[in-house]
Structures are given as structure tokens and as C-alpha cells.
Scaffold this motif. Structure first.
Motif, short mmCIF file in Angstrom:
data_model
loop_
_atom_site.label_atom_id
_atom_site.label_comp_id
_atom_site.label_asym_id
_atom_site.label_seq_id
_atom_site.Cartn_x
_atom_site.Cartn_y
_atom_site.Cartn_z
N SER A 1 0.85 -1.20 0.00
CA SER A 1 0.00 0.00 0.00
C SER A 1 0.88 1.25 0.00
O SER A 1 2.06 1.20 0.35
N ASP A 2 0.27 2.36 -0.42
CA ASP A 2 0.93 3.67 -0.28
C ASP A 2 2.37 3.64 -0.79
O ASP A 2 3.31 4.02 -0.08
N ILE A 3 2.50 3.22 -2.02
CA ILE A 3 3.82 3.19 -2.66
C ILE A 3 4.28 4.61 -2.98
O ILE A 3 5.47 4.92 -2.94
N HIS A 4 3.33 5.46 -3.31
CA HIS A 4 3.61 6.89 -3.54
C HIS A 4 4.75 7.11 -4.53
O HIS A 4 5.63 7.95 -4.31
N GLY A 5 4.73 6.35 -5.61
CA GLY A 5 5.67 6.59 -6.70
C GLY A 5 7.11 6.23 -6.40
O GLY A 5 8.00 6.61 -7.16
N GLY B 1 -3.58 1.01 -2.91
CA GLY B 1 -3.71 2.35 -3.44
C GLY B 1 -2.68 3.37 -2.97
O GLY B 1 -1.79 3.06 -2.20
N ASP B 2 -2.86 4.62 -3.44
CA ASP B 2 -1.84 5.67 -3.38
C ASP B 2 -0.57 5.14 -4.07
O ASP B 2 0.51 5.06 -3.49
N ASN B 3 -0.76 4.80 -5.33
CA ASN B 3 0.26 4.07 -6.07
C ASN B 3 1.38 4.95 -6.61
O ASN B 3 2.55 4.59 -6.51
N CYS C 1 -9.61 -2.14 0.89
CA CYS C 1 -9.99 -0.74 0.72
C CYS C 1 -8.77 0.11 1.04
O CYS C 1 -7.76 -0.39 1.52
N HIS C 2 -8.86 1.41 0.76
CA HIS C 2 -7.71 2.29 1.04
C HIS C 2 -7.77 2.89 2.45
O HIS C 2 -6.86 2.70 3.25
N GLY C 3 -8.83 3.63 2.74
CA GLY C 3 -8.98 4.23 4.06
C GLY C 3 -9.88 3.39 4.94
O GLY C 3 -9.43 2.64 5.80
N GLY D 1 -5.17 0.82 4.13
CA GLY D 1 -3.89 1.53 4.13
C GLY D 1 -4.11 2.95 4.61
O GLY D 1 -4.72 3.17 5.63
N HIS D 2 -3.60 3.90 3.84
CA HIS D 2 -3.86 5.34 3.99
C HIS D 2 -3.07 6.01 5.10
O HIS D 2 -2.54 7.11 4.89
N THR D 3 -2.97 5.44 6.28
CA THR D 3 -2.31 6.15 7.38
C THR D 3 -0.80 5.93 7.40
O THR D 3 -0.09 6.59 8.15
N HIS D 4 -0.32 4.97 6.62
CA HIS D 4 1.11 4.65 6.56
C HIS D 4 1.63 4.04 7.86
O HIS D 4 2.85 3.98 8.05
N ILE D 5 0.75 3.65 8.75
CA ILE D 5 1.15 3.04 10.01
C ILE D 5 0.83 1.55 9.97
O ILE D 5 -0.34 1.17 9.88
FE FE2 Z 1 -0.88 7.49 1.26
#
Ligand code: FE2
Length: 240
Positions: free
Chosen positions: A7-11, A35-37, A110-112, A154-158
């Protein structure tokens, strides 16, 4: 069933490469994405290329929505940067990601939260530097009506793995490519596995060349992201 969750690869293609190599060593049935790919300053196009080739089931994150449509509230400079890097087929792939998905009737993605990609689920999201686990009733309420033994977010990065009182497991694998507030630059992901005793969670931290990722972030005009990529101690307040 044994699956990896990213999750949250953020490029951050460098972190993604390290995680995919680690996943290959573990051996899994598939890789699920939350997500947040692509929204990030390191290598959005390279990240999209790798994820499209991987072909695993993935949902979209809020930053994926914002990268597809820069007019949306919340969209910012980092989403515009990512969008400018992507070719049309990569943008089409991003736009086609679903908000939620299910794998083998056992794992919900899901993401959040199931209802919203901007709402944190397993922790309060950075009230100052404090993240806390909300009460069980609050977490369980957001899982209402979802008849899956495993729920992923994902979403929170924790990174977190919680088990509801009814036995359902909720796992946030943390972020592959953007570490915030937990004091490590290492890439995070999870492996979940169904054994006779139930669903097991393995939260993993993978070192990678974060100095090079930070260098690229700064070179691409996002020095504040470079800080966080360098040490993982930085909070989201530094990114805006
Ligand atoms: Fe994110």
C-alpha cells in the motif's frame, strides 16, 4: 492461502523493487494493492510500469483519485507532478482502479475505510505527532456488514494488525514508499496467511536505497519529501 499486501507506494519505485524482491523470496500466491500508487516525487511512471506488469488486484487511494482528476479538492502539487510523468495507458490504468475489491471471498480491500478513502481506520491520523488506536467499537462499526475473515486498509502509513472481538482480522501493511512518523526509512508491507489455526499476519520492514530515493525527490523539486524519505521521522506537516 498466502498473499502479500502492499500500500501507499507513492511513486517510490526503488522501495517497490526492494519489496517485490523480498516478496519473491517469501513466495506468495498473489500481491494485493491498497492504493496511493504513484503520487510521489521519486518515479511515478516507473512505479506504474512495475505495478501494471505485476497485474495484482489493487484498489485506488485518495491520491490516485486526485492524480486522475487534478480539479478535485485535496489534489496538490505532488499529484500534478505524478500525473505529468504518466503516459496515457498508465493514467487509464489508474483511473480504472476500483474503490474497493475482494480476493477469493476471504479478503476485502480498501484504502482508508470501506466507505471512504480519506478516513483513517485503525488509528487516529496524526493529531500532532500522536497516533492512537481508537476503541474497538469504533473500528468494528466501520467493518459493519463485511462478511470477510480479513479486511485490509492503508492510507495512514502506520503498520498495524488488529483482531476484532468477532474474530475478523484488520491489517494495515504500512507504506511501501513514504514513511511518516515512525522513525525508520525502511519500506513496509505485509504477508497474510491462512493456516489451520487461522489467519496470521507478518508485518515486514525492508531496507532499500532510501538515500537515492531522497536524492531523486529533491532533484524533482520536493525537498520536504526528501527529508521524510531520508529518516522516516518526519510528519505529514512537513510535506505541505
Ligand atoms: Fe498514502
Amino acid at each position: 492461502m498466502r498473499v502479500a499486501v502492499i500500500s501507499d507506494i507513492h511513486g517510490n519505485a526503488l522501495a517497490l523493487d526492494a519489496v517485490l524482491a523480498d516478496i519473491a523470496r517469501h513466495g506468495v500466491d498473489t500481491v494485493l494493492g491498497l492504493g496511493d500508487n504513484v503520487s510521489g516525487p521519486v518515479d511515478p511512471a516507473g512505479t506504474a510500469q512495475r505495478l501494471m506488469a505485476l497485474g495484482g488486484l489493487s484498489v485506488r487511494g485518495n491520491h490516485d483519485r486526485w492524480t486522475v482528476d487534478l480539479s478535485l479538492r485535496g489534489s496538490g502539487a505532488i499529484d500534478a507532478f505524478a500525473r505529468a510523468q504518466l503516459n496515457p495507458s498508465q493514467l487509464d490504468w489508474l483511473a480504472d482502479l476500483p474503490a474497493t475489491a475482494a480476493h477469493s471471498d476471504a479478503v476485502f480491500l480498501c484504502h482508508g475505510t470501506p466507505a471512504d478513502d480519506e478516513t483513517p481506520w485503525l488509528d487516529t491520523f496524526y493529531a500532532g505527532r500522536t497516533t492512537t488506536v481508537p476503541g474497538e467499537a469504533q473500528v468494528a462499526a466501520l467493518a459493519g456488514g463485511l462478511d470477510y475473515p480479513v479486511l485490509l486498509c492503508g492510507h495512514t502509513h502506520i503498520p498495524r494488525s488488529l483482531r476484532l472481538l468477532d474474530g475478523r482480522l484488520i491489517v494495515n501493511p504500512g507504506s511501501v514508499g513514504m514513511q511518516l512518523v515512525h522513525g525508520s526509512p525502511d519500506a513496509r508491507y505485509a504477508i497474510i496467511e491462512r493456516r489451520p489455526s487461522g489467519w496470521h499476519t507478518n508485518l515486514l520492514a525492508v531496507p532499500y536505497d532510501h538515500a537515492e530515493a531522497a536524492r531523486l525527490a529533491a532533484a524533482n523539486g520536493f525537498p520536504q519529501w526528501a527529508q521524510s524519505l531520508t529518516n522516516g521521522w518526519v510528519g505529514p506537516e512537513s510535506l505541505s
